[in-house]
Enzyme design. Structure first.
Site, PDB file in Angstrom:
ATOM      1  N   CYS A 130      12.888   8.942  15.755  1.00 13.93           N
ATOM      2  CA  CYS A 130      13.579   9.937  14.921  1.00 13.93           C
ATOM      3  C   CYS A 130      13.088  11.283  15.336  1.00 13.93           C
ATOM      4  O   CYS A 130      13.511  11.088  16.588  1.00 13.93           O
ATOM      5  CB  CYS A 130      12.168   9.437  13.375  1.00 13.93           C
ATOM      6  N   ASP A 180      23.722   7.658   7.853  1.00 12.90           N
ATOM      7  CA  ASP A 180      22.637   8.118   8.345  1.00 12.90           C
ATOM      8  C   ASP A 180      22.746   9.696   8.763  1.00 12.90           C
ATOM      9  O   ASP A 180      23.882   9.885  10.278  1.00 12.90           O
ATOM     10  CB  ASP A 180      22.024   8.254   9.763  1.00 12.90           C
ATOM     11  N   HIS A 212      18.710   5.811   7.447  1.00  9.90           N
ATOM     12  CA  HIS A 212      17.903   6.071   8.686  1.00  9.90           C
ATOM     13  C   HIS A 212      16.062   6.204   8.086  1.00  9.90           C
ATOM     14  O   HIS A 212      15.963   5.995   7.392  1.00  9.90           O
ATOM     15  CB  HIS A 212      18.206   8.319   8.602  1.00  9.90           C
TER      16      HIS A 212
END
Length: 246
Positions: A130, A180, A212
């Protein structure tokens, strides 16, 4: 952008149970989780965390798995002691202002440069989850990158220019979620096009039934998430095993 800036989903997750086996040391000026018995002159993996930082148990357990596979693993505190608490509300905008790409880049670059100078490992793999994915991609840049290969999962913040600047001889593994909005289908496809145009060595895997954050902080009580999370780690280990021998 190859992936959008962090959003609400980047600040949500589930804690994974388990006991970490490594320890914390001050390494190159950063509080760093270190795990593994391999010499840092040999094979090293640096994990660049998401917003939960290097005290989050999930990333420690992941680091230990890499260590078990034969790597010396470092998880530096790239958030300068300002990690997001999992169970408390947070002003996301204020936090992101404190952790701009420019600020974080300096921290990551400083650690990587000293790692290279001090130990000069035969192989450096860099993992980014991320928030950390942007800086992992930067370190397979053809001009200034210090890693030999990278693996990222559900990336945020990555620019198309950073994708275009990847060294065609430095492999990139991307693990993506079906749901996502930070790294949606159109940006996945754009990323693929740029990697192909650049003759990059890459692999992009798309996991169904997950969203996500699944690889770093997904709810493993959900079978699809558990499978995808575990498969990503196996893929990353195989990726680094392969390219550390090339």
């Amino acid at each position: 952008m190859a992936s959008h800036q962090p959003g609400k989903c980047c600040f949500e997750g589930v804690y994974h149970d388990g006991t970490a086996k490594g320890c914390y040391e001050e390494i190159f000026g950063l509080d760093t989780y270190a795990t593994g018995s391999t010499s840092p002159n040999e094979k090293v993996i640096v994990i660049l965390t998401d917003v939960y930082g290097n005290k989050f148990n999930n990333v420690l357990l992941t680091a230990d798995k890499f260590a078990d596979a034969g790597y010396m693993v470092f998880v530096p505190d790239i958030l300068f002691g300002d990690a997001i608490p999992l169970d408390k509300p947070i002003d996301r905008d204020a936090w992101l202002q404190r952790h701009s790409p420019e600020v974080t880049k300096k921290i990551v670059d400083g650690f990587m440069k000293l790692l290279k100078l001090e130990y000069d490992p035969k192989f450096i793999g860099v993992v980014g989850y991320c928030f950390g994915a942007k800086f992992a991609v930067q370190h397979i840049n053809g001009k200034v990158g210090l890693a030999n290969a990278a693996a990222i999962a559900h990336p945020s913040f990555v620019s198309i220019e950073e994708i275009e600047a990847i060294d065609s001889k430095r492999p990139l593994l991307i693990s993506a979620a079906e749901e996502d909005h930070i790294f949606p289908a159109n940006l996945r496809h754009l990323t693929e096009e740029k990697l192909k145009d650049n003759h990059a060595i890459y692999q992009l895997d798309l996991f169904s039934g997950v969203a996500h954050g699944f690889a770093a902080r997904g709810d493993v009580s959900i079978p699809a998430v558990k499978y995808a999370k575990e498969k990503v780690l196996l893929d990353q280990i195989y990726w680094f095993d392969h390219f550390s021998k090339v």
